[in-house]
Design a protein around this motif. Structure first.
Motif, short mmCIF file in Angstrom:
data_model
loop_
_atom_site.label_atom_id
_atom_site.label_comp_id
_atom_site.label_asym_id
_atom_site.label_seq_id
_atom_site.Cartn_x
_atom_site.Cartn_y
_atom_site.Cartn_z
N ARG A 1 0.83 -1.21 0.00
CA ARG A 1 0.00 0.00 0.00
C ARG A 1 0.86 1.26 0.00
O ARG A 1 0.59 2.22 -0.72
CB ARG A 1 -0.91 0.00 1.23
N SER A 2 1.90 1.25 0.84
CA SER A 2 2.78 2.41 0.92
C SER A 2 3.40 2.71 -0.43
O SER A 2 3.43 3.87 -0.87
CB SER A 2 3.86 2.15 1.97
N ALA B 1 -4.43 2.71 -2.61
CA ALA B 1 -4.23 1.80 -1.48
C ALA B 1 -5.22 0.65 -1.47
O ALA B 1 -5.11 -0.24 -0.62
CB ALA B 1 -4.32 2.57 -0.17
N LEU C 1 -3.56 4.52 6.59
CA LEU C 1 -3.42 3.29 5.80
C LEU C 1 -3.76 2.05 6.61
O LEU C 1 -4.27 1.06 6.07
CB LEU C 1 -2.00 3.20 5.25
N VAL D 1 4.97 9.47 3.36
CA VAL D 1 4.33 8.26 3.91
C VAL D 1 5.24 7.75 5.02
O VAL D 1 6.39 7.41 4.78
CB VAL D 1 4.13 7.18 2.83
N VAL E 1 0.69 4.02 -2.92
CA VAL E 1 0.27 5.39 -2.62
C VAL E 1 1.34 6.38 -3.03
O VAL E 1 1.05 7.45 -3.59
CB VAL E 1 -0.05 5.51 -1.11
#
Length: 798
Positions: free
Chosen positions: A495-496, A625, A685, A573, A499
């Motif tokens: 996800r990181s 995400a 997140l 992030v 994004v």
């Protein structure tokens, strides 16, 4: 840590080449960062004899010189130096040589019509000094054709190594030589220091009030000295490693620091008033230090004092008022032991960096204090003359009897390398350890006082392995339990990464900022709790774990705005902290926009940033995400650092908050001393639901309609407090099969409408699945939309 090859060889008897020494140092864990070999750089420069120096036919300040380089026919050189004359010997650089001082590559040329091949060099061109008024004049006896580096003593390479914090013993040349000798690259010469007997009865009174800060302090008075320039060999050694020779006494202390990792200090004995006392400082006391700065003490520093006040900071730096000058005739030598942690804290608080602090905070050899005094005494007497008084010892040298048990089998178990028991003990002995005879596979190893970092069995195994050679450890492939390797990247990492890519693709620039902020800024963002305050911050402005990434980005934006950057778009992030528990840390994607949304251009309107830009960024990040963006609902409640009415949150249901967005509150910006407007967003997140396991069994294939879609517009009159998203969600529920998209294209309030109401216009996209819609089917869907809106919001068709 810098040292010269000749300096190393004063303690290491070896025929190894410079390359071999460099490779061995790195393999021992003393990584070579740079080798400066002036002899190699200056190899083309030779001693030359100027046979003749005639006036240039077309220039008053130039001379045409015929130069004998010892390689056959004389070479013609046009020279502008005023001291160029027949019979002199200088430094000649042939064509093709690169001049160190200018970087110019010489080539044959004509100067005012006269051919010139090569150059007679000045000191500045050779990077020896700034002198350039004339060329270098060498002694008449200098052999023609000899390398200039040999004549000038520049043939001694300088080696620079990186020292890890646990190898304080290698902050002296003798410790480096010990390691090389243990690895088989030569023989270690004796480093024993003979005691110097006193010839006068003068003795300095010394007391210690704080034994924890200073366990032992040794002082010795030497009278009748002459503190002039230090001898050439000492100056050359210090210059080679980048230190400026100052005077004989100061140079001696610097030499001992680098030679044996033993910091020393010298006082002008005639400036010391009464008894030397080592104590903790009193708050408010001041010291004019040797760096010319005045430091106000806070009361937690170890200081060396006399009856008049503070003379120096123990283990850090001495004072100027008691320092030695060229007029000094009596000196008090200090050789002491100071607490590593207290020394580090003092230096950090006062912002003082020194060679003494660097060594004391890592831990100097506690058993070398008395020998260090004898070394200093011998150097002072040999270089400055004088008569030595009696030694005064205050406190006591700490006892050292550290023993560590070594199971020889652990070398194989921990290091993966078979080393014979006797060989392992020989390696430890060569490093200065004292291993006892093996009993039941175990040797009780005495640890030398200069290895304060060795505390356990694994440390001894490491010592054996690094000398034996880490490169000898056999390579073994780990056995796989599965035929196909399982992915190692986690959902959070996926996800990181996704994004970051999305935010960068829409024009935001990634930042990496501290995880710390000031307590004042933390409180503005709901933080500042006592459990998040750092006990030992790197700065008073970074003393609290950040409760939000926004303040860091806002400060970065302001720094850019101060430099006239008009369009600022930043994101990061990373973690933010609610408390000191494991659950108190959250992974958050945060971004801001400041300034103008578009740089002024002839075809693009200039517009200030607004809340809708922050919302669009938040939705884009959530989509990347993997959040169910279509199911999100917008709520007007947002954290207090956002502007009320210009902010909101995106949620799954009423409680699960996935993101906050909006314009930053003016009061928040004032706290951070930033100019608005600034809009931002925070994507939580960790709150995004994990994706469901993919199940392909029984899953219907994707169907895409190839029939023409139909659009219908609806305008509904609703109360002012009805949000557009409520209207859209109600309309969608009328026919999920056929309604593919709904957009809000108009909002109206005013004349023609009842007070307290507004008109919201929706464009609904209908997509047929099996056949083209008939008018009747479209009418049925339209009526369903009208009824669904009326039921959910009370809206009426306008």
């Amino acid at each position: 840590m810098k040292f010269t090859l000749s300096w190393l060889k004063t303690y290491l008897d070896t025929n190894a080449s410079l390359d071999e020494i460099s490779d061995r140092l790195t393999s021992l864990g003393l990584e070579v960062e740079e080798i400066i070999d002036q002899a190699a750089v200056l190899a083309p420069f030779k001693v030359a004899h100027v046979i003749s120096a005639e006036q240039h036919p077309d220039a008053d300040r130039l001379r045409v010189c015929m130069v004998d380089t010892g390689e056959g026919k004389p070479i013609q050189v046009v020279c502008g130096a005023p001291n160029a004359k027949a019979g002199m010997k200088g430094v000649f650089a042939p064509s093709g040589t690169v001049i160190p001082g200018s970087g110019i590559k010489l080539k044959p040329t004509k100067i005012r019509g006269v051919e010139s091949n090569g150059m007679l060099c000045s000191e500045r061109e050779m990077m020896l000094s700034d002198e350039h008024d004339g060329i270098i004049e060498l002694d008449a006896g200098a052999p023609i054709g000899t390398a200039f580096a040999d004549i000038a003593g520049l043939d001694d390479p300088v080696i620079e190594i990186a020292i890890t914090p646990n190898r304080q013993d290698c902050l002296g040349v003798y410790g480096i030589a010990r390691d090389l000798a243990a690895s088989g690259l030569g023989t270690l010469k004796s480093g024993d220091i003979e005691a110097v007997p006193a010839t006068i009865k003068d003795k300095q009174q010394i007391t210690i009030d704080s034994n924890d800060a200073c366990p032992v302090f040794i002082g010795r008075v030497i009278k009748g000295i002459k503190n002039g320039p230090s001898p050439k060999w000492l100056q050359d050694q210090l210059k080679a490693i980048g230190l400026r020779p100052i005077s004989a006494l100061v140079d001696i202390t610097n030499f001992a620091t680098y030679d044996r990792a033993r910091p020393l200090h010298v006082f002008d004995a005639d400036k010391v008033k009464g008894t030397i006392n080592v104590r903790m400082a009193k708050a408010g006391e001041e010291l004019l230090a040797l760096d010319g700065k005045t430091y106000q003490l806070q009361g937690s520093e170890c200081v060396v004092c006399d009856d008049s006040g503070v003379l120096g900071l123990g283990g850090v730096m001495g004072g100027e008022l008691s320092g030695c000058t060229e007029d000094t005739t009596s000196v008090l030598i200090e050789c002491a032991l100071f607490d590593p942690i207290l020394t580090a804290m003092t230096g950090r608080k006062l912002g003082i960096e020194s060679d003494a602090r660097y060594r004391f905070e890592r831990g100097v050899d506690s058993q070398f204090v008395e020998s260090g005094m004898e070394l200093a005494t011998k150097l002072v007497l040999d270089i400055c003359g004088g008569e030595a008084g009696e030694i005064t010892i205050a406190g006591a040298v700490p006892a050292w009897d550290k023993i560590v048990s070594l199971r020889l089998s652990r070398i194989k178990n921990l290091g993966g390398l078979d080393v014979a028991d006797n060989e392992a003990l020989e390696i430890l002995s060569s490093l200065g350890f004292n291993p006892a005879a093996i009993k039941n596979g175990i040797s009780e190893v005495g640890v030398p006082s200069w290895r304060t970092d060795v505390v356990g069995e694994a440390d001894l195994v490491e010592e054996v392995l690094r000398v034996k050679g880490f490169d000898l450890i056999p390579v073994q492939t780990l056995e796989r339990t599965d035929a196909v390797a399982k992915p190692t990247i986690t959902t959070a990492q996926k996800r990181s990464k996704a994004v970051k890519r999305r935010l960068a693709s829409i024009g935001l620039n990634e930042c990496v900022t501290w995880s710390f902020i000031s307590e004042k800024n933390a409180k503005a963002f709901g933080g500042g709790q006592s459990q998040l305050i750092l006990e030992n911050p790197i700065s008073s402005e970074l003393n609290c774990m950040r409760p939000s990434i926004l303040p860091n980005l806002i400060e970065a934006a302001q720094r850019n705005a101060d430099r006239k950057i008009e369009e600022i778009r930043l994101f990061e992030v990373g973690p933010q902290y609610a408390d000191d528990s494991i659950d108190g840390q959250a992974l958050v994607a945060t971004g801001i926009r400041a300034g103008n949304s578009n740089i002024k251009n002839w075809d693009t309107p200039n517009k200030a940033v607004d809340v809708f830009m922050a919302k669009a960024d938040a939705i884009a990040a959530l989509e990347a995400a993997g959040a169910p963006v279509a199911n999100l609902k917008t709520f007007t409640e947002a954290p207090s650092w956002y502007h009320p009415g210009r902010s909101g949150t995106l949620r799954l249901g009423p409680k699960t908050i996935l993101a906050a967005f909006g314009e930053l509150h003016p009061a928040t910006l004032k706290t951070l001393d930033a100019n608005g407007p600034i809009v931002g967003f925070e994507i939580y997140l960790d709150a995004i639901p994990l994706p469901r396991d993919k199940k392909t069994k029984g899953k219907k294939p994707l169907t895409v309609s190839d029939l023409q879609p139909v659009e219908r517009d609806f305008a509904f009159i609703v109360n002012d407090d009805v949000a557009a998203i409520e209207l859209i969600n109600a309309a969608k529920s009328a026919s999920k099969k056929h309604i593919k998209n709904i957009t809000l294209f108009d909002v109206f309030a005013g004349k023609g409408l009842v007070e307290g109401t507004k008109s919201l216009a929706l464009r609904v996209k209908l997509e047929p699945q099996e056949k083209t819609f008939t008018d009747q089917e479209i009418e049925v869907i339209s009526q369903n939309i009208i009824q669904a809106v009326a039921k959910a919001t009370g809206g009426e068709l306008r």
